[in-house]
Scaffold this active site. Structure first.
Site, mmCIF file in Angstrom:
data_model
loop_
_atom_site.group_PDB
_atom_site.id
_atom_site.type_symbol
_atom_site.label_atom_id
_atom_site.label_comp_id
_atom_site.label_asym_id
_atom_site.label_seq_id
_atom_site.Cartn_x
_atom_site.Cartn_y
_atom_site.Cartn_z
ATOM 1 N N ASP A 131 60.560 28.245 29.643
ATOM 2 C CA ASP A 131 61.548 27.503 30.800
ATOM 3 C C ASP A 131 60.654 26.877 32.093
ATOM 4 O OD1 ASP A 131 64.002 26.943 31.834
ATOM 5 O OD2 ASP A 131 64.287 29.149 32.750
ATOM 6 N N HIS B 124 71.095 23.331 33.538
ATOM 7 C CA HIS B 124 70.472 24.521 34.153
ATOM 8 C C HIS B 124 71.352 25.021 35.041
ATOM 9 C CE1 HIS B 124 66.296 24.131 32.947
ATOM 10 N NE2 HIS B 124 66.620 23.449 32.474
ATOM 11 N N THR C 117 71.319 34.369 35.427
ATOM 12 C CA THR C 117 71.807 35.343 36.481
ATOM 13 C C THR C 117 72.938 36.159 35.954
ATOM 14 O OG1 THR C 117 71.361 33.826 38.190
ATOM 15 C CG2 THR C 117 73.124 35.197 38.464
HETATM 16 P P1 13P Z 1 71.500 30.667 36.311
HETATM 17 O O1 13P Z 1 70.511 31.229 37.429
HETATM 18 O O2 13P Z 1 72.473 30.142 36.804
HETATM 19 O O3 13P Z 1 71.568 31.744 35.518
HETATM 20 O O4 13P Z 1 70.360 29.522 35.829
HETATM 21 C C1 13P Z 1 69.522 30.016 34.861
HETATM 22 C C2 13P Z 1 68.474 28.785 34.460
HETATM 23 O O5 13P Z 1 68.959 27.594 34.871
HETATM 24 C C3 13P Z 1 67.069 28.950 34.087
HETATM 25 O O6 13P Z 1 66.404 27.978 33.720
#
Ligand code: 13P
Length: 349
Positions: free
Chosen positions: A83, A223, A269
């Site tokens: 990522d 994302h 998150t």
């Molecule tokens: P969140 O913080 O909304 O879960 O997004 C995670 C993300 O986009 C990781 O690349």
């Protein structure tokens, strides 16, 4: 089952008209939670690690934990994804380790903070595509810049600062040959995305739809797609936490995205919230406990519940057995002989 190319997983998702959750991991319990949910819902899955996660867990631990998952669940297709790679070197190191997919986030300079120019983004992304495709590895690029900061990576600020321009998205996809395209539509990483339930003034689903119309066959990536559910916020605050009131991306907006070309949905998150709430509850109710298993087991269960729910909502549930894995070496041949297209279909304006 061996680890699967993310390109295969997303091509299958496009055929089936569903989205696939890409869940971030840092440790064994999170991987177990994801695999428990994938087994429970019979889902293919993307497990992703940020640079911060690779540092926290150490590359070898994380890589072998995910490999263990693929040995334990041979019936589940798993793509292992880097990522937000910040540079060619980061992506190269993930590929050399055995990741089957990388994100080159060239929307930011290598410091992971400063927005890059379009030309810089194209140059570094193209370099990663050439290196990755030769080895059968999938590449996700990003055009436009997300808001917020995750694991030290991000421009900060609001998700509205650098919304993707659809014309630039087309040009970027054509010039780079990426397999999947992350776009900025007002979301940001972390818990604090919106100050009220988002509407079209802050969450630009119209931009997403415009991009999908121009690039009907390109796999789009959302994302910052945690929904930040109120019940998970409440558990944390009930047991001594201090989260401020906040809103995430409603699941129905993600589902609208999935009907308009979104194939990969990044969620971190929501799982962090579920884990933290479960740990707080145990320690609050039983302050005498000190065996980590007493709180890690409920934490793992709470995350599994959220992941299974998202897998069902994104539509990937039930699709694990739809296809057999294509070897990464075969995927590499497909890129080389053009069977796997890297040039997007572009529709007229
Ligand atoms: P969140 O913080 O909304 O879960 O997004 C995670 C993300 O986009 C990781 O690349």
């Amino acid at each position: 089952m061996p680890l699967v190319s993310m390109r295969q997983l997303l091509d299958e998702a496009a055929k089936g008209g569903y989205g696939v959750g890409a869940f971030n991991v840092n440790d064994m319990e999170q991987i177990q939670a994801i695999m428990g949910a994938a087994k429970e819902t019979n889902s293919p899955v993307i497990i992703q690690a940020s640079r911060g996660a690779r540092q926290f867990a150490q590359d070898k631990y994380l890589f072998h934990l995910i490999l263990a998952a693929s040995e334990l669940y041979p019936e589940i297709p798993i793509a292992m994804h880097q990522d937000h790679g910040n540079s060619f070197e980061t992506c190269k190191s993930a590929i050399e380790l055995g990741y089957t997919s990388v994100m080159m986030d060239g929307s930011l300079k290598a410091d992971g903070k400063t927005p890059a120019s379009f030309e810089e983004n194209v140059e570094v992304t193209r370099k990663v595509v050439d290196f990755a495709h030769e080895r059968g590895v999938t590449v996700e690029g990003e055009i436009g810049v997300l808001g917020g900061v995750e694991d030290g990576h991000g421009a900060g600020g609001s998700g509205l600062d650098h919304i993707t321009d659809p014309d630039q998205a087309v040009e970027f996809a054509e010039l780079t040959g990426v397999d999947a395209l992350a776009i900025a539509i007002g979301t940001s990483h972390g818990a604090y995305k919106f100050t009220k339930k988002p509407d079209g003034s802050v969450l630009k689903m119209d931009v997403l739809i415009a991009i999908h119309k121009r690039l009907p066959n390109t796999h789009l990536v959302m994302h910052g797609s945690s929904s930040v559910p109120k019940d998970l916020q409440d558990i944390i605050n009930h047991y001594g936490g201090k989260l401020k009131e906040t809103w995430g991306v409603p699941v129905e907006e993600i589902q609208l995205g999935i009907r308009n070309g979104v194939r990969k949905i990044n969620v971190d998150t929501d799982n962090r919230l579920a884990i933290t709430g479960a740990i707080r509850k145990v320690l609050w109710e039983s302050p005498e406990k000190f065996d980590p298993r007493d709180y890690m087991k409920p934490a793992r269960e709470a995350m599994q519940k959220v992941v299974a729910q998202r897998m069902t909502q994104f539509g990937q549930a039930g699709h694990a057995g739809d296809y057999s894995p294509i070897a990464i070496t075969e995927i590499a041949k497909g890129y080389a002989d053009g069977t796997l297209t890297t040039q997007p279909l572009v529709a007229a304006k």
